[in-house]
Design an enzyme around this catalytic site. Structure first.
Site, PDB file in Angstrom:
ATOM      1  N   ASP A 112       0.834  -1.201   0.000  1.00 41.37           N
ATOM      2  CA  ASP A 112       0.000   0.000   0.000  1.00 41.37           C
ATOM      3  C   ASP A 112       0.871   1.254   0.000  1.00 41.37           C
ATOM      4  O   ASP A 112       0.637   2.190  -0.769  1.00 41.37           O
ATOM      5  CB  ASP A 112      -0.924  -0.019   1.217  1.00 41.37           C
ATOM      6  N   GLY A 113       1.890   1.261   0.835  1.00 41.80           N
ATOM      7  CA  GLY A 113       2.790   2.420   0.910  1.00 41.80           C
ATOM      8  C   GLY A 113       3.583   2.622  -0.372  1.00 41.80           C
ATOM      9  O   GLY A 113       3.719   3.748  -0.854  1.00 41.80           O
TER      10      GLY A 113
END
Length: 136
Positions: A19-20
């Protein structure tokens, strides 16, 4: 982290880093397009980072056989992981597909498969920037 260590992580941990990493790709891309106003950035980022957008990208990948067998295994690990987080603005199935998508990005990042990660990102851009006639 080496490949063995990354392979031992659960699907939620892979999705967490994925996600990051994906968020950075999106932000870099939007700034490179000349978008600088917060409202514009948020609107355009949502087209990439929402669970619905990520599920759409995965569906396109699946239809074209884009992911390798190993990547599909990590997708399934992320999709099938039991998260304590609940889906926001979407159904549970879409949310889980999104988690699987992020897990693939996570394993590629952690195992330093930068070229493949770039290919995946370019695929994402094509899917999001070129909507089908039904989506317009």
């Amino acid at each position: 982290m080496n490949k063995q260590q990354a392979a031992l992580l659960n699907g939620i941990a892979l999705a967490y880093i994925g996600d990051g990493v994906y968020e950075v790709f999106v932000r870099d891309y939007l700034l490179s397009k000349g978008l600088t106003k917060p409202a514009q950035l948020q609107k355009h980022a949502t087209q990439f980072v929402s669970a619905k957008a990520q599920a759409k990208i995965f569906a396109a990948m699946e239809a074209l056989g884009f992911l390798t067998e190993e990547e599909l295994n990590y997708f399934k690990r992320g999709r099938n992981a039991h998260s304590k987080t609940t889906a926001k603005n979407t159904d549970v199935v879409t949310y889980r597909i999104s988690t699987g998508f992020e897990a693939v990005i996570g394993i590629l990042h952690l195992t330093h498969q930068e070229e493949r990660l770039q290919e995946l990102w370019e695929f994402c851009v094509k899917v999001i920037e070129n909507p089908t006639p039904e989506e317009k």
